[in-house]
Design a protein around this motif. Sequence first.
Motif: not given
Length: 670
Positions: A263-272
């Motif tokens: 989850a934090p990686m998805l957030d970091k790369v720009g996923y909504e």
Amino acid sequence: MNQNVIDNETQEKLDAFIKQEEGDSNDYKGLLAKFITLVAVGMSLFHLYAAYSIVPTQQLRVIHVALVLFLVFLSFPIAARFKNRLMIWDVLFALGSVAIAYYILGGGDDFMDRNTAPNSTDVIIGIGLILLILESVRRTNGMVLVTVTVLFLLYALFGNYLPAPWTHKGYGLDRLVGYMYMTLEGIYGTAVDVSATLIILFTIFGAFLQFTGAGKFFIDFSFAAMGGKSSGVGRTIVMSSFLLGGPSGSGVATTVTVGSVAAPMLDKVGYEKNAAGGLLAAGGLGAIISPPVLGAAAFLIADFLKISYLDVLLMATIPTILFYLGLFVMVEIDVRKYGMKSIQFSSAETAWQLTKKYWFHFFSLISIVVFMLMGFSPVMSVFWATVVSALSSMLREDTAIIPWAWFKGKEPIFKGLYNSNLTKALASGSTGVLAIAATCAGAGLIVGTVTLTGLGLKFSSIVIQYAGGSLLLTTIFTALVVWVVGLAVPVTASYIICAVIAAPALINLGVPAFAAHMFIFYYAVLSEVSPPTALSPFAAAAICKGNPYKTTLQTWKYVAPAILVPFMFVLDKSGVSLLLMGSTTALEQADWMQIAWVSFTAVVGIICLAGGLQGWFIEKTKIFERVIMVISGVALAYPSTEADLIGFIGFGLVLVTQTITHFKLNPRSS
């Protein structure tokens, strides 16, 4: 690779979702906890013994149900306010379950022979057993499944008062009770047979993989292999969900395990946020449809159709590839759509270093299929795969299922063994199967009603009548029935109910039985991501801090291929190519060109659908391009020459317009 530490509030939410799927069990301490653990270990050892040795069918099923009920009543409270308190009624229910099993097994053949004319004691004991099963279903799965089951039982008792075509000749209480527990058709029928043999053994196998560190290894390996760049984060989720899903067989568990790290990686790369949750839940859904260990319902397919489990794995191969291909295409489009930042994620070890250390986890995962190909039965295959998993774990000290220190005499014999991962895995194997096994016992009451009253044939003739004999309409109606049933009950129960009431409609219109059952299986699985019981998307939303309902919609976007693919192998004879003709023997005479062509059109159809639903392909799509791509995707999913032609023309048209748009926006690249 750093594990993400989830805050306490989110962790509580996630625990609630897992409990909703697996039941909210007590968390005892002290002697009572030890007693329940030892009973669960004994239950696992008994089933492993039954796999290796011969235990008569009736004995195995009766003992299985008795052990399940015994543990359910001790482990699950009657109501939330009695959580973690063992009450007198729990003990009475648990002992009553064992006493009923003793009565059945003590009666021998005479007991089974008088099922059409049971005596008054038989009827009282039978009513008691039915009530105990309904209560165990309520404690593990909630009131909805209990209500559905009771409605079926009421239909058996009072259906003769209904108007045609729903009416039947009517059955008295003694006849119904006798049929339900004094034969191998009702409670002790197919569902419990599968639960007592395959499901519990695969749950034990999954627990062995978990406690030998295979789950952590699969996530670490996926991140090391694919998680280097920003575009790799989405691919990593897809890959780790696939590897983890096999051992867990649970959509929610896979979603939570992968999500807590990713989850934090998805957030970091720009996923909504909602899209991130949707991708996690879609990956978790893939867990239930992926070989070598599909969800519990897959074992039931083999039993219903009287085919080998290897044939079920064979049928699932291409649809699984198509499902994950759809996810991969969606992920690649996401990179462009969200303009993802190029971020490097460092992994503690490379994929090669991890493989050199823990290669045996891969072997443990595929050993089931290896044993099946060697000619072992599914039961013996999973038995030996569990043995392989345990033995291979001893190769390294950090994965050893029994600590090396125990063998060196550095730990007390009994305490060391009790605290070992071996005891934890054996106990977890049995406690992990309780909710599904209770569902199977309850489903036995439903299946018993359907076979006793002939409801399946009545229902299928009504569906065909409403559809005017049209296969397309019958298929849509069947999909809706499975979906609606799936909204209310777990995957296993919805498959069992629909296999007996809805499958005959498709089979009567010429659909091969294996294709009809796989169609129902896939739609039962889709209920995992459908409100109001969309546990996987709700858990993913909690992890990603998104909106549960928006996350569910995003999940539907990601799993769209799974919605279309089942239609492909039902609507046309050529469609069964996607199921590799349903068996290894039929595959030998198959037309490989046809299999290749149908698979190719499915692949292009999924790419079209992905682009249309994402609103993005090479560049952002215009409204007319989206519409054309969705229509083309649906057309390519329908196996006919005309539909394929429409699909390819539509896809080609959008490819041209998108390429022109791309060169206009990026003149230098031309």
